[in-house]
Design a protein around this motif. Structure first.
Motif, PDB file in Angstrom:
ATOM      1  N   TRP A  13       4.635  -3.203 -11.861  1.00 16.57           N
ATOM      2  CA  TRP A  13       5.663  -2.160 -11.978  1.00 16.57           C
ATOM      3  C   TRP A  13       5.645  -1.286 -10.736  1.00 16.57           C
ATOM      4  N   GLY A  14       6.728  -0.547 -10.567  1.00 12.62           N
ATOM      5  CA  GLY A  14       6.827   0.365  -9.429  1.00 12.62           C
ATOM      6  C   GLY A  14       7.205   1.753  -9.917  1.00 12.62           C
ATOM      7  N   VAL A  15       6.721   2.792  -9.228  1.00 12.89           N
ATOM      8  CA  VAL A  15       7.077   4.184  -9.545  1.00 12.89           C
ATOM      9  C   VAL A  15       7.447   4.897  -8.248  1.00 12.89           C
ATOM     10  N   ASP A  16       8.287   5.917  -8.407  1.00 15.26           N
ATOM     11  CA  ASP A  16       8.602   6.750  -7.230  1.00 15.26           C
ATOM     12  C   ASP A  16       7.608   7.879  -7.142  1.00 15.26           C
ATOM     13  N   LEU A  17       7.839   8.794  -6.233  1.00 13.21           N
ATOM     14  CA  LEU A  17       6.863   9.862  -6.023  1.00 13.21           C
ATOM     15  C   LEU A  17       6.785  10.826  -7.193  1.00 13.21           C
ATOM     16  N   GLU A  18       7.811  10.832  -8.050  1.00 10.07           N
ATOM     17  CA  GLU A  18       7.779  11.697  -9.251  1.00 10.07           C
ATOM     18  C   GLU A  18       7.103  10.979 -10.435  1.00 10.07           C
ATOM     19  N   GLY A  19       6.707   9.704 -10.240  1.00  7.98           N
ATOM     20  CA  GLY A  19       6.047   8.980 -11.308  1.00  7.98           C
ATOM     21  C   GLY A  19       6.985   8.237 -12.230  1.00  7.98           C
ATOM     22  N   ASN A  20       8.277   8.223 -11.853  1.00  5.78           N
ATOM     23  CA  ASN A  20       9.236   7.510 -12.694  1.00  5.78           C
ATOM     24  C   ASN A  20       9.273   6.024 -12.315  1.00  5.78           C
ATOM     25  N   CYS A  21       9.424   5.193 -13.347  1.00  3.49           N
ATOM     26  CA  CYS A  21       9.415   3.735 -13.146  1.00  3.49           C
ATOM     27  C   CYS A  21      10.695   3.300 -12.437  1.00  3.49           C
ATOM     28  N   THR A  22      10.517   2.508 -11.365  1.00  4.92           N
ATOM     29  CA  THR A  22      11.680   2.015 -10.614  1.00  4.92           C
ATOM     30  C   THR A  22      11.964   0.545 -10.938  1.00  4.92           C
ATOM     31  N   PHE A  23      10.935  -0.210 -11.288  1.00  3.53           N
ATOM     32  CA  PHE A  23      11.131  -1.607 -11.726  1.00  3.53           C
ATOM     33  C   PHE A  23       9.887  -2.045 -12.524  1.00  3.53           C
ATOM     34  N   VAL A  24      10.053  -3.085 -13.297  1.00  2.00           N
ATOM     35  CA  VAL A  24       8.959  -3.619 -14.096  1.00  2.00           C
ATOM     36  C   VAL A  24       9.226  -5.099 -14.346  1.00  2.00           C
ATOM     37  N   PRO A  29      -5.777   7.930 -10.865  1.00  2.00           N
ATOM     38  CA  PRO A  29      -6.074   7.309  -9.560  1.00  2.00           C
ATOM     39  C   PRO A  29      -4.868   6.555  -8.988  1.00  2.00           C
ATOM     40  N   ILE A  30      -3.929   6.180  -9.851  1.00  2.00           N
ATOM     41  CA  ILE A  30      -2.745   5.472  -9.352  1.00  2.00           C
ATOM     42  C   ILE A  30      -1.898   6.424  -8.501  1.00  2.00           C
ATOM     43  N   TYR A  31      -1.768   7.669  -8.958  1.00  2.60           N
ATOM     44  CA  TYR A  31      -0.964   8.645  -8.194  1.00  2.60           C
ATOM     45  C   TYR A  31      -1.676   9.065  -6.925  1.00  2.60           C
ATOM     46  N   ASP A  32      -2.995   8.944  -6.884  1.00  4.95           N
ATOM     47  CA  ASP A  32      -3.723   9.243  -5.652  1.00  4.95           C
ATOM     48  C   ASP A  32      -3.324   8.301  -4.525  1.00  4.95           C
ATOM     49  N   VAL A  33      -2.822   7.130  -4.879  1.00  6.74           N
ATOM     50  CA  VAL A  33      -2.386   6.171  -3.856  1.00  6.74           C
ATOM     51  C   VAL A  33      -1.285   6.791  -3.007  1.00  6.74           C
ATOM     52  N   ALA A  34      -0.341   7.447  -3.677  1.00  7.58           N
ATOM     53  CA  ALA A  34       0.749   8.104  -2.934  1.00  7.58           C
ATOM     54  C   ALA A  34       0.255   9.368  -2.253  1.00  7.58           C
ATOM     55  N   ARG A  35      -0.594  10.105  -2.978  1.00  7.58           N
ATOM     56  CA  ARG A  35      -1.059  11.373  -2.422  1.00  7.58           C
ATOM     57  C   ARG A  35      -1.954  11.160  -1.194  1.00  7.58           C
ATOM     58  N   LYS A  36      -2.754  10.121  -1.214  1.00  8.98           N
ATOM     59  CA  LYS A  36      -3.712   9.880  -0.137  1.00  8.98           C
ATOM     60  C   LYS A  36      -3.279   8.749   0.783  1.00  8.98           C
ATOM     61  N   ASN A  37      -2.162   8.087   0.410  1.00  7.39           N
ATOM     62  CA  ASN A  37      -1.685   6.953   1.196  1.00  7.39           C
ATOM     63  C   ASN A  37      -2.811   5.922   1.407  1.00  7.39           C
ATOM     64  N   LYS A  38      -3.468   5.613   0.301  1.00  9.72           N
ATOM     65  CA  LYS A  38      -4.593   4.691   0.352  1.00  9.72           C
ATOM     66  C   LYS A  38      -4.546   3.763  -0.863  1.00  9.72           C
ATOM     67  N   VAL A  78       4.138   2.267  -1.169  1.00 10.43           N
ATOM     68  CA  VAL A  78       5.333   1.696  -0.562  1.00 10.43           C
ATOM     69  C   VAL A  78       5.724   2.618   0.601  1.00 10.43           C
ATOM     70  N   VAL A  79       5.675   2.093   1.824  1.00 11.58           N
ATOM     71  CA  VAL A  79       5.921   2.905   3.026  1.00 11.58           C
ATOM     72  C   VAL A  79       7.219   2.438   3.669  1.00 11.58           C
ATOM     73  N   VAL A  80       8.162   3.385   3.862  1.00 10.29           N
ATOM     74  CA  VAL A  80       9.438   3.108   4.525  1.00 10.29           C
ATOM     75  C   VAL A  80       9.600   4.103   5.680  1.00 10.29           C
ATOM     76  N   ALA A  81       9.738   3.538   6.880  1.00  9.59           N
ATOM     77  CA  ALA A  81       9.917   4.371   8.089  1.00  9.59           C
ATOM     78  C   ALA A  81       8.781   5.361   8.230  1.00  9.59           C
ATOM     79  N   GLY A  82       7.571   4.885   7.900  1.00  5.25           N
ATOM     80  CA  GLY A  82       6.399   5.713   8.086  1.00  5.25           C
ATOM     81  C   GLY A  82       6.150   6.701   6.981  1.00  5.25           C
ATOM     82  N   LYS A  83       6.982   6.689   5.946  1.00  9.98           N
ATOM     83  CA  LYS A  83       6.818   7.648   4.851  1.00  9.98           C
ATOM     84  C   LYS A  83       6.560   6.903   3.533  1.00  9.98           C
ATOM     85  N   VAL A  84       5.672   7.463   2.728  1.00  7.25           N
ATOM     86  CA  VAL A  84       5.394   6.907   1.408  1.00  7.25           C
ATOM     87  C   VAL A  84       6.540   7.259   0.479  1.00  7.25           C
ATOM     88  N   THR A  85       7.172   6.217  -0.081  1.00  7.82           N
ATOM     89  CA  THR A  85       8.313   6.459  -0.970  1.00  7.82           C
ATOM     90  C   THR A  85       8.017   6.087  -2.424  1.00  7.82           C
TER      91      THR A  85
END
Length: 491
Positions: free
Chosen positions: A34-45, A85-94, A120-127
């Protein structure tokens, strides 16, 4: 205007087609994605994730996925997304690799999953974040089941080992690649090596069941062996060997006892047979001394010579009866049977028994003459003992082919018109110490006779019927060429 509309809808159609292809690729994955955006909402599954969570696609896409499937710790405490820890991926870009955590289905039931996540990084930014997972509950259950099965197998193996080791017999287990396993009794009996004189284990590895008794060094060994099958394939063979030396010695002592008893009974018959002509000679000698007529003296002398000839004949028959051969020879059973019958002439007359002999010409049989004579003597004597007050003795001898094997042989039948054998005795007829003659019988005659007949490769059968005038029939069949057992003489 229509052209402009077509130009406008073409990119939209292409985008939908690409989305369908991407979704098809996601659904074909063997893991939940599944995928989530930066607000934690599901984008696909994908389909696997939907199947694991029990939600429909429209229930997840656009919703906060953490609050739907990752909302509590395993101990039941609320799990805020700030600690996820899943949201830390976006917060820490790791990226996050293969952590084990608890997820929840739509019905609230938990399951353990192995989770990985990448930003998910687009144009150098975590999306956003892409998460993959697979359920470990089933895998762990399989591992636990496997561990239990392994422990059960180990326990059963230990129990089997204990049973094998506690057996009072030598146990040998062999595999087709010649590996051998044996218990401590086998090691005591033969050092753990299977006795070379025995072929039972070899036959078991070839798929045959077999039983064999041989003499190995200073002891007798009885071996029973069988193949080990699994799904129709031979995995190996198992043999159980028993030391039967004492049993053999006891059997031999019983056989010697029976032979001595038979000799005693024979001596009694011979004494009776000789006594009659000797009494006649004594009376004739008295008449000769008292007579003054030369004609009477000559007549009495002729009668005395006749009686002496009868004594000589009995003596010759007795010497022939006791003649023994250490090796099998070709024996004329008809002649041998006549020798036996001659020793019972007096008893037949005294008991008023009619002897009916029909001895057809038959081929000679390879046998141990003394032992076959013993069998004949046992059967005839038993028949006479069954008719204390007269009757009819029927003896038949003729060639006969064994219909089971096609082997050529000779059949001897001895029948009496006595009172027959009761069912209780018949069931144990060929066992030692079973007798209907409590005062005079040893109960070993038929047991020994059966052993002799079977050693010669033949068989003995019995038919009996209770009641006056019915009696018993013993039938012995012997092969013309004897048996290999004849060469294995008992020591």
């Amino acid at each position: 205007m229509q052209v402009e509309m077509n130009q406008m809808t073409m990119p939209i159609s292409q985008s939908e087609s690409q989305m369908q292809q991407w979704q098809a690729l996601l659904d074909s994955a063997g893991e939940g994605i599944w995928g989530v955006d930066l607000e934690g909402n599901c984008t696909f599954v994908n389909r696997m994730a939907l199947s694991s969570f029990g939600f429909a696609s429209e229930e997840l896409v656009g919703s906060n996925l953490h609050e739907l499937v990752h909302h509590h710790y395993p101990d039941g405490r609320h799990f805020p997304d700030s600690e996820c820890p899943i949201y830390d991926v976006a917060r820490k870009n790791k990226g996050l690799r293969q952590i084990t955590d608890t997820m929840f289905r739509k019905n609230g039931s938990p399951f353990v999953a192995e989770i990985s996540a990448q930003p998910v990084v687009v144009a150098g930014k975590v999306t956003g974040i892409v998460v993959t997972f697979r359920e470990l509950t089933q895998l762990r259950q399989q591992q636990e089941d496997l561990q239990k099965a392994y422990e059960l197998a180990e326990r059963k193996t230990a129990e089997l080992d204990a049973v094998i080791e506690s057996m009072p017999h030598g146990v040998y287990i062999a595999t087709p690649d010649t590996r051998m396993r044996s218990n401590h009794v086998a090691k005591m009996m033969s050092g753990g090596e299977f006795p070379g004189e025995l072929k039972t284990l070899e036959k078991a590895l070839a798929g045959e069941w077999s039983t064999e008794t041989v003499r190995s060094s200073d002891r007798w060994i009885r071996s029973v062996a069988a193949p080990i099958f699994l799904n129709g394939k031979i995995l190996g063979g198992v043999a159980v060997n028993s030391d039967v030396t004492q049993v053999k010695l006891q059997d031999e002592a019983l056989r010697r006892s029976e032979k001595l008893a038979a000799v005693g009974q024979l001596a009694s018959s011979i004494a009776h047979e000789i006594n009659n002509p000797l009494e006649s000679i004594t009376n004739l000698l008295y008449l000769i001394r008292q007579s003054d007529s030369i004609e009477d003296v000559q007549h009495y002398t002729t009668l005395a010579q006749s009686e002496l000839a009868r004594v000589t004949q009995i003596t010759l028959q007795t010497l022939r009866f006791n003649r023994q051969h250490s090796k099998p020879i070709k024996v004329d059973l008809a002649e041998l049977l006549q020798t036996v019958m001659a020793l019972y002439t007096g008893r037949l007359l005294v008991r008023n028994i009619d002897a009916d002999l029909k001895l057809m010409e038959a081929p000679h049989v390879l046998s141990l003459e003394g032992e076959i004579r013993q069998v004949m003597n046992n059967l005839v004597r038993n028949a006479l003992d069954a008719m204390s007050y007269g009757g009819r003795l029927l003896v038949r001898l003729h060639p006969q082919q064994d219909w089971h094997t096609g082997a050529k042989g000779v059949r001897l039948t001895v029948a009496d018109t006595g009172e027959g054998i009761g069912p209780e005795m018949k069931a144990h007829l060929y066992e030692p110490f079973q007798t209907t003659k409590e005062m005079t019988g040893t109960g070993l005659g038929l047991w020994v006779s059966k052993g002799i007949v079977e050693k010669h490769g033949g068989h003995i059968r019995t038919r009996t019927r209770r009641g006056e005038g019915h009696g018993t029939v013993f039938a012995v069949w012997l092969p013309l060429e004897g048996s290999p057992n004849l060469l294995a003489r008992e020591g």
